[in-house]
Design an enzyme around this catalytic site. Structure first.
Site, PDB file in Angstrom:
ATOM      1  N   GLY A  92       0.827  -1.211   0.000  1.00  0.00           N
ATOM      2  CA  GLY A  92       0.000   0.000   0.000  1.00  0.00           C
ATOM      3  C   GLY A  92       0.854   1.251   0.000  1.00  0.00           C
ATOM      4  O   GLY A  92       2.054   1.190  -0.287  1.00  0.00           O
ATOM      5  N   ASN A  93       0.237   2.373   0.287  1.00  0.00           N
ATOM      6  CA  ASN A  93       0.985   3.635   0.356  1.00  0.00           C
ATOM      7  C   ASN A  93       0.382   4.518   1.450  1.00  0.00           C
ATOM      8  O   ASN A  93      -0.593   4.153   2.095  1.00  0.00           O
ATOM      9  CB  ASN A  93       1.010   4.336  -1.009  1.00  0.00           C
ATOM     10  CG  ASN A  93      -0.381   4.641  -1.521  1.00  0.00           C
ATOM     11  OD1 ASN A  93      -1.155   5.358  -0.891  1.00  0.00           O
ATOM     12  ND2 ASN A  93      -0.731   4.072  -2.684  1.00  0.00           N
TER      13      ASN A  93
END
Length: 394
Positions: free
Chosen positions: A207-208
């Site tokens: 993810g980020n």
């Protein structure tokens, strides 16, 4: 309509409620309005010019004889789309009703043809006095919007009608006045926000850091301006916006699917989401054991922006690029290569963009010089980008 259509003069009268207008100013700025404060000289006894300058980011003057070379009462009146006078004292209401021009604020009022909202606050006996009531009737007859004060406890310890209204009530009244400036009425705006997640196994993902705040700010701003808004939200903890249709997705492929369903009925697309560039080639059905968790083979995700702009007709597409440097040249290339009309280059090198309330960077548009965006709220940037998109739509 002048300028961006979002220029407000906040006139401040000399009552104790002046401090409550600090909150009003902040809320107006959150909604993307640029505010110039014009206090009466006596109001500075309650809130000083330095406070107004810090909150508005603009110079504050109170007398006609300050900055004379600007002919400030005329230039301010010309630039303003709306005037809010909060608080308005009995004396200030009397001076406006009498057509007086004895300080900068009353001069601006006389010189302006913009809608004017007056927010009275005073002791109940002063509000109910026949002179004040006659002045209020006179102003309403001339097209001014004069709110009724709230009923409640006052500074004097008395209780009655005269209290400064809550900020939310003032903003509701202001929204009613600005309905005529609903420049996105009849338009459909599609926004992506948040950060996509690509599953490794049922527990882990790639993810980020994106919080979704910028995309939600665009959706909220577009809705305030009358648009029909659809928000494709990836993994954001933010509450759904009332009146905005929200489609929740997890991965880049789910987001692409939603985009392909919605894009053809859209006038403006704002791609504010942070989309994963790659995903694991294989997703394990059960949690990968620690001793087997040694490497992940990645495969490239589709480029959502480039894929969607290939089907573009008259729509305007706003793209985002989060970079750890202000590389304007490569962002210009990205703007062209990906088929977007507008690109916001977000400098994240200081670590203060993701999950922050503020942003800074550059707005890039075909055939125009880059526009530098100094530190500003995400709401203000949202309105700036929508202004540009509207210009492109023609």
């Amino acid at each position: 309509m002048h300028g961006s259509g979002r220029e407000v003069i906040l006139g401040v009268g000399g009552g104790i409620a002046a401090y409550k207008s600090c909150d009003l100013l902040r809320r107006l700025r959150d909604r993307g309005y640029s505010v110039t404060v014009v206090p009466t000289p006596s109001s500075l006894n309650f809130v000083g010019a330095a406070t107004w300058e810090a909150l508005s980011g603009r110079k504050v003057t109170t007398q006609v004889f300050e900055s004379v070379e600007e002919v400030r009462h005329i230039s301010l009146a010309k630039e303003a789309n709306f005037i809010i006078i909060a608080p308005a004292t009995a004396d200030l209401i009397a001076r406006i009703a009498g057509g007086r021009a004895d300080d900068l604020l009353t001069n601006v009022v006389l010189a302006s043809d913009s809608p004017i909202l007056i927010v009275p606050a005073m002791h109940p006996q002063m509000w109910n006095d026949a002179a004040t009531q006659a002045n209020v009737e006179s102003l309403r007859a001339r097209g001014y919007v004069v709110m009724d004060p709230d009923v409640g406890a006052l500074t004097s310890g008395d209780v009655g009608q005269g209290r400064f209204p809550e900020t939310a009530r003032i903003l509701d009244e202001f929204s009613a006045i600005t309905q005529s400036k609903m420049d996105l009425l009849g338009k459909k705006v599609l926004v992506t926000s948040g950060g996509t997640r690509e599953a490794i196994d049922p527990v882990r993902f790639i993810g980020n850091q994106s919080s979704g705040k910028q995309g939600y700010a665009v959706a909220r701003s577009a809705q305030q301006r009358g648009a029909e808004v659809t928000l494709i939200a990836a993994n954001s903890n933010l509450q759904d916006l009332v009146g905005v249709r929200t489609i929740h997705v997890e991965s880049a492929s789910e987001m692409l699917q939603a985009l392909q369903q919605e894009f053809s009925q859209t006038d403006i697309l704002v791609m504010a989401a942070a989309v994963a560039d790659a995903r694991p080639l294989q997703v394990a059905d059960s949690k990968i054991r620690k001793d087997q968790f040694t490497q992940i083979t990645l495969v490239e995700n589709p480029d959502l922006l480039r894929t969607i702009t290939q089907t573009k007709g008259a729509q305007v597409v706003v793209a985002f690029a989060a970079e750890t440097s202000e590389d304007v040249a490569s962002a210009q290339e990205k703007l062209v290569a990906k088929g977007a009309d507008i690109l916001y280059l977000n400098d994240i090198s200081g670590g203060d963009i993701f999950n922050s309330e503020t942003t800074h960077g550059f707005i890039l548009i075909h055939g125009k010089a880059p526009v530098k965006v100094a530190q500003t709220t995400k709401d203000t940037l949202a309105h700036q980008l929508l202004d540009e998109a509207l210009l492109q739509l023609g």
